[in-house]
Structure formats: structure tokens, C-alpha cells
Design an enzyme around this catalytic site. Structure first.
Site, mmCIF file in Angstrom:
data_model
loop_
_atom_site.group_PDB
_atom_site.id
_atom_site.type_symbol
_atom_site.label_atom_id
_atom_site.label_comp_id
_atom_site.label_asym_id
_atom_site.label_seq_id
_atom_site.Cartn_x
_atom_site.Cartn_y
_atom_site.Cartn_z
ATOM 1 N N ARG A 46 -7.543 9.150 18.184
ATOM 2 C CA ARG A 46 -6.193 8.549 18.262
ATOM 3 C C ARG A 46 -6.298 7.093 18.697
ATOM 4 O O ARG A 46 -5.602 6.224 18.201
ATOM 5 C CB ARG A 46 -5.283 9.332 19.223
ATOM 6 N N TYR A 98 14.903 -2.516 3.892
ATOM 7 C CA TYR A 98 14.480 -1.192 3.426
ATOM 8 C C TYR A 98 15.332 -0.098 4.092
ATOM 9 O O TYR A 98 15.574 -0.149 5.309
ATOM 10 C CB TYR A 98 12.996 -1.006 3.766
ATOM 11 N N ASP A 170 8.140 -7.872 7.322
ATOM 12 C CA ASP A 170 7.685 -6.729 6.526
ATOM 13 C C ASP A 170 7.194 -7.309 5.195
ATOM 14 O O ASP A 170 7.989 -7.794 4.385
ATOM 15 C CB ASP A 170 8.850 -5.757 6.324
ATOM 16 N N LYS A 195 2.358 1.525 -0.281
ATOM 17 C CA LYS A 195 2.767 0.808 -1.482
ATOM 18 C C LYS A 195 1.578 0.028 -2.071
ATOM 19 O O LYS A 195 0.587 0.621 -2.416
ATOM 20 C CB LYS A 195 3.947 -0.088 -1.147
HETATM 21 C C1 LIG Z 1 8.245 2.150 1.998
HETATM 22 C C2 LIG Z 1 8.627 1.023 2.865
HETATM 23 C C3 LIG Z 1 8.624 1.161 4.259
HETATM 24 C C4 LIG Z 1 8.314 2.471 4.953
HETATM 25 O O1 LIG Z 1 7.033 2.898 4.732
HETATM 26 P P1 LIG Z 1 6.551 4.447 4.713
HETATM 27 O O2 LIG Z 1 5.118 4.350 4.419
HETATM 28 O O3 LIG Z 1 7.350 5.133 3.642
HETATM 29 O O4 LIG Z 1 6.869 5.014 6.051
HETATM 30 C C5 LIG Z 1 8.945 0.046 5.017
HETATM 31 N N1 LIG Z 1 9.273 -1.132 4.433
HETATM 32 C C6 LIG Z 1 9.291 -1.297 3.106
HETATM 33 C C7 LIG Z 1 9.652 -2.625 2.524
HETATM 34 C C8 LIG Z 1 8.976 -0.230 2.269
HETATM 35 O O5 LIG Z 1 9.019 -0.389 0.941
#
Ligand SMILES: *Cc1c(COP(=O)(O)O)cnc(C)c1O
Length: 379
Positions: A46, A98, A170, A195
Site C-alpha cells: 500500500r 467531469y 486534470d 484513459k
Molecule cells: C474518467 C475521468 C476521471 C475519473 O477517472 P476514473 O479512472 O474513471 O476514476 C476524471 N477526470 C476526467 C477528465 C476523466 O475523463
């Protein structure tokens, strides 16, 4: 070193036992000590794991940060960053972020006493006017999801710096291949590695990248204390995916550009949102802070001519699915799917309609994708 080289090499050559070219998966929960207080840098997975550490070194190098925490999901990364703050603190963020981030902020943290202003962050005056003595963080998401609005990162950082407010970006949508928020002065970058960084739709993961050692210390402490770090298996998959980040991003972008141009000329499409199009309203900002346009676009379908469900059903290569950034093309409706948790009022305020369609372009052949959309758009 170029980002393509970093993505292949950084953090990778850590096995000197057998000299494997690829980072091994250290599938262990714990590590033995040679003596009290004496170990080889790891004691419990962890807190730290060599496979995860390889990924963390890699992502940190791509973003230009001092270090990174790889987390179980993107939301885990975002959660960890919000724990830098405490109830009573005020956070400024966009009104078109998001959907899952909005849900965490609005439905989980707000009832706990965190205070949020969701504003149109393209309007810098609105950002400035929202700052109070309690403002501790400005949360940037650019380009925004799904409408690809651009927030001026440097300008927001300038507002925050004067008041010692933390800035977080982000960077999921463009990846460090097309945008480097830390270079523009941001304190922390978060990713859903689910992603583009992993890129193959086969793992969920996240990352927090730190601009300096103080943030790194606090961030790594929080990720361990909250227990949101990524499993070694998943970390290994993301590290594997990242190796092809550059070529994939180029392919995503080429497809997005070709499809955006096609859609813009189609009579059953009212409007296309893509930073690479001449019609994008913020060309100077795009040029200033992005080195590419990415692989995401959105458009307004004329549902008087083609029903949404008919359109989706006819498509062969675009799966009706949430998520984005994988090698296969995905399509969805933010109103009913990815952003549904925002509710109709917030959706309308951010400019999303029932007719908005979001597309994540994969790396297939552009001609096939266009032909597929063309037959489906006939209704
Ligand atoms: C998908 C996404 C998230 C969240 O990520 P997860 O891996 O689904 O928890 C946060 N910000 C953006 C811009 C995203 O596309």
C-alpha cells in the site's frame, strides 16, 4: 529527452536480478527486512511497490513533476488531492468538469462542509471574483469535458499565486503529450490513467503528479493513509500502455481532425466542438498552451432528422460506451450517460443539451470511421 523516449524508458530498467527488459510485476503485499529498520526501500505494498514506483517515475517524467502517486482510479487521485484541504475551505472550479468529479465535489464533499464555486472558468473575471479569504484551491480541467472549452492555465495560476491558493489541473483529456500544466505553473496534475495514458480500455487507474517536494511529501502521505494506491498488476498494465502514448496520441488526433471536418460539413450536424477546427472560439489559447488538439470531440446532432438511438444503433465501429482514450472509438450522450449525475439544471448551464454527442476517436482508419458515421447520419 523527448516525451516519446521518456515514455519508453523512464522508470523501466529496475530489474538487476535477471536483467529483464520489461519491469517485473512485484506481486507481493509485504517485503522482509534484513534487520530492524533495514530494508531495500519497500516494506508494504500500500505504501510502496517497485512496479508502481516504475510507473510513478515514468508519469512524473512525462509531466515534468518531482514525483507521482499512482492511484487505484482517477477518482482516487482526485479524492487524495481534495484531502489536502479541510471542511470550511473553498474551492473554485469549472461548471463543465467531469461528471464524476462534480459528483464527488457536490454530493460528497459539499455536505461535509467543503465549499465550492462552479463557474465558467473561461471568464477570468468570474474566477477572480469568486476568490474569498477561504479559497484554498482552484481546480482546472482543460479542455473541458465534453464541450472542449479551454481554460487559460497561466492566467488562472497568476490569480491563485497572489493569494497562495493551490492550483490543480486534470490533464486526462490531452495527456502530457499535448499539454504540460506543471510547465505553466500548476501545483499538481491529476490523471485518470484509465484513459489515454493506459490507452487500451483494460484497466482503471489514476495519478497525482507533484510540482515540488512539499506537495510530494503530503500527497504520498495521503495516498498511503487513505489507502488509494494502485495495485502492482494495474500499475504494470498502465506502464505497458504508456510506452505507445506518442504514436497513439498522434493517431487519435489525426482521426479526430478528419472526423471533425467531416461532421462540420454534414447537414444533420448542427455544431462541432473540436479545438483543431477553425470554428473553435479560442484559437489563440489553444496555440498558447497546447501542443496538439487531442482525440476527443463533441457535436450537436440534429435529432429532428436523426434520432439519437437510431444513430447509435447503426454505428458499427463506435461502441455506445462511457470512457475515452482507448484505441477503439467510443460514442455516447453526456446528457443521459457520462454527465447524467450533474442533473438537468447544471447540464443546461454548462451548455450540454440532449442532442450533444461525445466521441472518443480511436486509432482505426479514418476512412472507415467516416464511412460509418456517414451511413448512420442518414437516419
Ligand atoms: C474518467 C475521468 C476521471 C475519473 O477517472 P476514473 O479512472 O474513471 O476514476 C476524471 N477526470 C476526467 C477528465 C476523466 O475523463
Amino acid at each position: 529527452m523527448l516525451i516519446r523516449t521518456k515514455s519508453v524508458h523512464t522508470g523501466v530498467n529496475i530489474d538487476t536480478t535477471f536483467n529483464s527488459v520489461i519491469t517485473p510485476i512485484y506481486s507481493t503485499s509485504t517485503f522482509f527486512f534484513d534487520a530492524i529498520g533495514k530494508h531495500k526501500g519497500y516494506d508494504y505494498t500500500r505504501s510502496g511497490n517497485p512496479t508502481r514506483a516504475a510507473l510513478e517515475a515514468n508519469i512524473a517524467a512525462l509531466e515534468g513533476g518531482v514525483n507521482c502517486s499512482a492511484t487505484a482510479t482517477g477518482m482516487a487521485a482526485i479524492t487524495a488531492v481534495l484531502f489536502f484541504l479541510k471542511p470550511g475551505d473553498h474551492i473554485i472550479t469549472g461548471d463543465d468538469i467531469y461528471g464524476g468529479t462534480y459528483r464527488l465535489f457536490n454530493a460528497v464533499l459539499k455536505p461535509m462542509g467543503f465549499d465550492f464555486s462552479f463557474v465558467n472558468m473561461r471568464d477570468l473575471k468570474k474566477v477572480k471574483d469568486s476568490v474569498t479569504s477561504k479559497t484554498k484551491m482552484i481546480w482546472i480541467e482543460t479542455p473541458s469535458n465534453p464541450l472542449l472549452n479551454i481554460v487559460d492555465i497561466e492566467a488562472v495560476v497568476a490569480i491563485a499565486r497572489k493569494k497562495k491558493i493551490l492550483t490543480v489541473a486534470d490533464n486526462t483529456f490531452l495527456s502530457p503529450y499535448f499539454q504540460k500544466p506543471l510547465d505553466l505553473g500548476v501545483d499538481m496534475v491529476v490523471h485518470s490513467t484509465t484513459k489515454y495514458l493506459n490507452g487500451h480500455s483494460d484497466v482503471v487507474g489514476g495519478a497525482v503528479v507533484y510540482a515540488n517536494n512539499d506537495l510530494k511529501e503530503r500527497g504520498r502521505y495521503l495516498v498511503n493513509a487513505l489507502g488509494v494506491s494502485q495495485s502492482p498488476y494495474d500499475a504494470w498494465l498502465v506502464l505497458r500502455g504508456i510506452k505507445t502514448l506518442g504514436p497513439r496520441m498522434e493517431a487519435h488526433q489525426n482521426n479526430a481532425m478528419a472526423v471533425a471536418r467531416f461532421l462540420e460539413g454534414h447537414k444533420n450536424v448542427r455544431k462541432v466542438y473540436y479545438p483543431g477546427l477553425k470554428s473553435h472560439p479560442q484559437p489563440d489559447l489553444v496555440r498558447k498552451q497546447m501542443t496538439g488538439f487531442g482525440g476527443m470531440l463533441a457535436f450537436e446532432l440534429d435529432t429532428g432528422k436523426v434520432l439519437l438511438n437510431t444513430f447509435f444503433k447503426k454505428l458499427k465501429y463506435f461502441a455506445l460506451a462511457e470512457s475515452l482514450g482507448g484505441v477503439e472509438s467510443l460514442i455516447e450522450t453526456p446528457w443521459y450517460m457520462s454527465h447524467a449525475s450533474m442533473g438537468p439544471t447544471a447540464l443546461k448551464a454548462s451548455g450540454i443539451t440532449r442532442e450533444t454527442v461525445r466521441v472518443s476517436l480511436g486509432i482505426e482508419g479514418a476512412e472507415d470511421l467516416i464511412a460509418d458515421l456517414d451511413q448512420a447520419l442518414k437516419g
